[in-house]
Scaffold this active site. Sequence first.
Site, PDB file in Angstrom:
ATOM      1  N   LYS A  53     -14.608  13.576  -4.151  1.00  0.00           N
ATOM      2  CA  LYS A  53     -13.899  12.844  -5.211  1.00  0.00           C
ATOM      3  C   LYS A  53     -13.578  11.418  -4.770  1.00  0.00           C
ATOM      4  O   LYS A  53     -13.649  11.101  -3.573  1.00  0.00           O
ATOM      5  CB  LYS A  53     -12.601  13.585  -5.566  1.00  0.00           C
ATOM      6  CG  LYS A  53     -11.584  13.645  -4.414  1.00  0.00           C
ATOM      7  CD  LYS A  53     -10.466  14.643  -4.681  1.00  0.00           C
ATOM      8  CE  LYS A  53      -9.532  14.728  -3.488  1.00  0.00           C
ATOM      9  NZ  LYS A  53      -8.627  15.886  -3.577  1.00  0.00           N
ATOM     10  N   ARG A  65       1.430  21.914  -9.179  1.00  0.00           N
ATOM     11  CA  ARG A  65       0.679  20.848  -9.833  1.00  0.00           C
ATOM     12  C   ARG A  65      -0.051  21.420 -11.049  1.00  0.00           C
ATOM     13  O   ARG A  65       0.384  21.258 -12.168  1.00  0.00           O
ATOM     14  CB  ARG A  65      -0.295  20.222  -8.817  1.00  0.00           C
ATOM     15  CG  ARG A  65      -0.906  18.932  -9.239  1.00  0.00           C
ATOM     16  CD  ARG A  65      -1.549  18.196  -8.066  1.00  0.00           C
ATOM     17  NE  ARG A  65      -2.648  18.929  -7.443  1.00  0.00           N
ATOM     18  CZ  ARG A  65      -3.364  18.456  -6.423  1.00  0.00           C
ATOM     19  NH1 ARG A  65      -3.096  17.257  -5.931  1.00  0.00           N
ATOM     20  NH2 ARG A  65      -4.344  19.156  -5.899  1.00  0.00           N
ATOM     21  N   HIS A 114      -4.269  25.885  -3.829  1.00  0.00           N
ATOM     22  CA  HIS A 114      -4.183  24.676  -3.001  1.00  0.00           C
ATOM     23  C   HIS A 114      -2.861  24.700  -2.250  1.00  0.00           C
ATOM     24  O   HIS A 114      -1.819  25.025  -2.825  1.00  0.00           O
ATOM     25  CB  HIS A 114      -4.281  23.434  -3.897  1.00  0.00           C
ATOM     26  CG  HIS A 114      -4.533  22.157  -3.146  1.00  0.00           C
ATOM     27  ND1 HIS A 114      -5.522  22.034  -2.183  1.00  0.00           N
ATOM     28  CD2 HIS A 114      -3.929  20.945  -3.213  1.00  0.00           C
ATOM     29  CE1 HIS A 114      -5.507  20.794  -1.702  1.00  0.00           C
ATOM     30  NE2 HIS A 114      -4.543  20.119  -2.306  1.00  0.00           N
ATOM     31  N   ARG A 158     -12.663  23.877   1.634  1.00  0.00           N
ATOM     32  CA  ARG A 158     -12.792  22.612   0.896  1.00  0.00           C
ATOM     33  C   ARG A 158     -12.349  21.412   1.737  1.00  0.00           C
ATOM     34  O   ARG A 158     -11.314  20.803   1.460  1.00  0.00           O
ATOM     35  CB  ARG A 158     -11.916  22.650  -0.375  1.00  0.00           C
ATOM     36  CG  ARG A 158     -12.169  23.822  -1.319  1.00  0.00           C
ATOM     37  CD  ARG A 158     -11.388  23.627  -2.621  1.00  0.00           C
ATOM     38  NE  ARG A 158      -9.963  23.407  -2.413  1.00  0.00           N
ATOM     39  CZ  ARG A 158      -9.024  24.351  -2.394  1.00  0.00           C
ATOM     40  NH1 ARG A 158      -9.356  25.613  -2.602  1.00  0.00           N
ATOM     41  NH2 ARG A 158      -7.757  24.038  -2.195  1.00  0.00           N
ATOM     42  N   TYR A 163       0.448 -18.473   1.746  1.00  0.00           N
ATOM     43  CA  TYR A 163       1.505 -18.466   0.720  1.00  0.00           C
ATOM     44  C   TYR A 163       2.878 -18.189   1.324  1.00  0.00           C
ATOM     45  O   TYR A 163       3.030 -17.318   2.190  1.00  0.00           O
ATOM     46  CB  TYR A 163       1.222 -17.367  -0.304  1.00  0.00           C
ATOM     47  CG  TYR A 163       0.073 -17.639  -1.232  1.00  0.00           C
ATOM     48  CD1 TYR A 163       0.070 -18.753  -2.061  1.00  0.00           C
ATOM     49  CD2 TYR A 163      -1.005 -16.759  -1.295  1.00  0.00           C
ATOM     50  CE1 TYR A 163      -0.991 -18.987  -2.934  1.00  0.00           C
ATOM     51  CE2 TYR A 163      -2.061 -16.976  -2.163  1.00  0.00           C
ATOM     52  CZ  TYR A 163      -2.046 -18.091  -2.983  1.00  0.00           C
ATOM     53  OH  TYR A 163      -3.084 -18.309  -3.836  1.00  0.00           O
ATOM     54  N   CYS A 185      -3.970 -12.968   1.273  1.00  0.00           N
ATOM     55  CA  CYS A 185      -4.180 -13.454  -0.090  1.00  0.00           C
ATOM     56  C   CYS A 185      -5.080 -12.469  -0.838  1.00  0.00           C
ATOM     57  O   CYS A 185      -5.519 -11.470  -0.278  1.00  0.00           O
ATOM     58  CB  CYS A 185      -4.833 -14.830  -0.084  1.00  0.00           C
ATOM     59  SG  CYS A 185      -4.026 -16.022   0.996  1.00  0.00           S
ATOM     60  N   ASP A 232      -8.155 -12.841  -1.791  1.00  0.00           N
ATOM     61  CA  ASP A 232      -9.558 -12.852  -1.354  1.00  0.00           C
ATOM     62  C   ASP A 232      -9.764 -13.313   0.080  1.00  0.00           C
ATOM     63  O   ASP A 232     -10.902 -13.380   0.550  1.00  0.00           O
ATOM     64  CB  ASP A 232     -10.359 -13.794  -2.268  1.00  0.00           C
ATOM     65  CG  ASP A 232      -9.989 -13.595  -3.714  1.00  0.00           C
ATOM     66  OD1 ASP A 232     -10.143 -12.461  -4.194  1.00  0.00           O
ATOM     67  OD2 ASP A 232      -9.518 -14.560  -4.355  1.00  0.00           O
TER      68      ASP A 232
HETATM   69  C1  LIG Z   1      -8.645  16.652  -2.342  1.00  0.00           C
HETATM   70  C2  LIG Z   1      -8.632  18.126  -2.271  1.00  0.00           C
HETATM   71  C3  LIG Z   1      -9.047  18.805  -1.102  1.00  0.00           C
HETATM   72  C4  LIG Z   1      -9.381  18.110   0.192  1.00  0.00           C
HETATM   73  O1  LIG Z   1      -8.213  17.966   0.981  1.00  0.00           O
HETATM   74  P1  LIG Z   1      -8.263  17.253   2.425  1.00  0.00           P
HETATM   75  O2  LIG Z   1      -6.839  17.239   2.855  1.00  0.00           O
HETATM   76  O3  LIG Z   1      -8.790  15.881   2.214  1.00  0.00           O
HETATM   77  O4  LIG Z   1      -9.137  18.081   3.297  1.00  0.00           O
HETATM   78  C5  LIG Z   1      -9.132  20.181  -1.161  1.00  0.00           C
HETATM   79  N1  LIG Z   1      -8.805  20.861  -2.285  1.00  0.00           N
HETATM   80  C6  LIG Z   1      -8.368  20.238  -3.411  1.00  0.00           C
HETATM   81  C7  LIG Z   1      -8.003  21.050  -4.603  1.00  0.00           C
HETATM   82  C8  LIG Z   1      -8.263  18.857  -3.434  1.00  0.00           C
HETATM   83  O5  LIG Z   1      -7.817  18.261  -4.542  1.00  0.00           O
END
Ligand SMILES: *Cc1c(COP(=O)(O)O)cnc(C)c1O
Length: 383
Positions: free
Chosen positions: A49, A148, A177, A232, A276, A323, A325
């Site tokens: 992602k 969540r 998660h 994951r 700045y 800045c 850029d």
């Molecule tokens: C982003 C995400 C992960 C990855 O987590 P890391 O801490 O980067 O390994 C795993 N599962 C879900 C649902 C996520 O949104």
Amino acid sequence: MPKSHYPSNYVLPFLRPTWAEIDLGAFRHNFREIKRKLRKSVSLLPVVKADGYGHGMEEIARASLSCGARLLGVANIEEGIFLRKRRITAPILILGSVYPLSNFTYILRYNLSPIICSLQASQELSKIARRRKKKVKVHIKVDTGMGRIGISAENAANLVKKVIQLPGIIVEGIFTHLAAADSDYQFTMEQIGKFQSVINELKRDNINIKYRHAANSTAILRYSDAHFNLARPGISLYGLIPFEGAEREIDLKPVMQLKTKIVFIKRVKKGTSISYGRTWKANRDSIIGTLPIGYADGYNRLLSNRAEVLICGKRVPLVGRVCMDMCMVDVTSLPNVKVGEEVVLIGSQGKEKITADEIAKLTGTITYEVVCGISKRVPRIYL
Ligand SMILES: *Cc1c(COP(=O)(O)O)cnc(C)c1O
């Protein structure tokens, strides 16, 4: 500056000497290291992602698949469509919730897999799938404590039993998660326990779901009970440690380096102010270099007067405000340095290195935000 093909995130010619180097060899190394922490029966769903945490989604997806990833994880439907348009045909799980539900038509059109958190959503999806005479694979998301999205652990088994009856839907996965794998052992074990009970309850009714998953990068290293049969990883694949001390448990190599070149040098008299707001003044006659990178590139303005960069293998301080850029460095300690000299803002040079973690600490955030904050304006160059 390495010569390479134009990166996929970039449509303009690569003229300004500011770039992010992406070492896909390091990525593959990290993939193998992570795999070694898991039983053979555990597959990987690399999380790509947010443009592959800023590393380039297409390139990271391809590298992941070449390493044997079974599925890819993205945050939303748009990211899934992007990968499909780049001819990536592997299964793609959309980790975020789909809203409005009419967007399920895109799930079908692009052969993506959504997560399911409610009966209402699954019924809508079933309707759209039947209309198109297609089957869609879904993963049920269980909220065991993240707070969540997801169906509560108490109601999860019931939802699964209803969803598997719906025509056009295949329940391919179930997952949760973890909210505090890096900081709260007891809470994490409770989350894993709740998820396990859902799976056990389903098993008693002879319902075995193909993929069961809970582990992010931290849990891969710390909670073998969370491995189930799919993991994951995100941040660890990009070579960044998911918690303090993880470097003792796994050998990760940072995949991204952020580089630029000095485009202007001047000598200034003691007392001269730079940038700045005149927040920095030379306390001696000084040599100041200007770098063509700023906060619009994701080099945070909070780094003003705080960060260091590497030039000729040495640390030199950033002076004055960053800045939009450009930003300035004090190279008085390197009197022979010239315009065109390479500068490392994140990465290594000689024996010195500046990690994304160092930048994160200076700006009060985490490495995740540092790498995914490197903006689209910075071309990614693949090694
Ligand atoms: C982003 C995400 C992960 C990855 O987590 P890391 O801490 O980067 O390994 C795993 N599962 C879900 C649902 C996520 O949104």
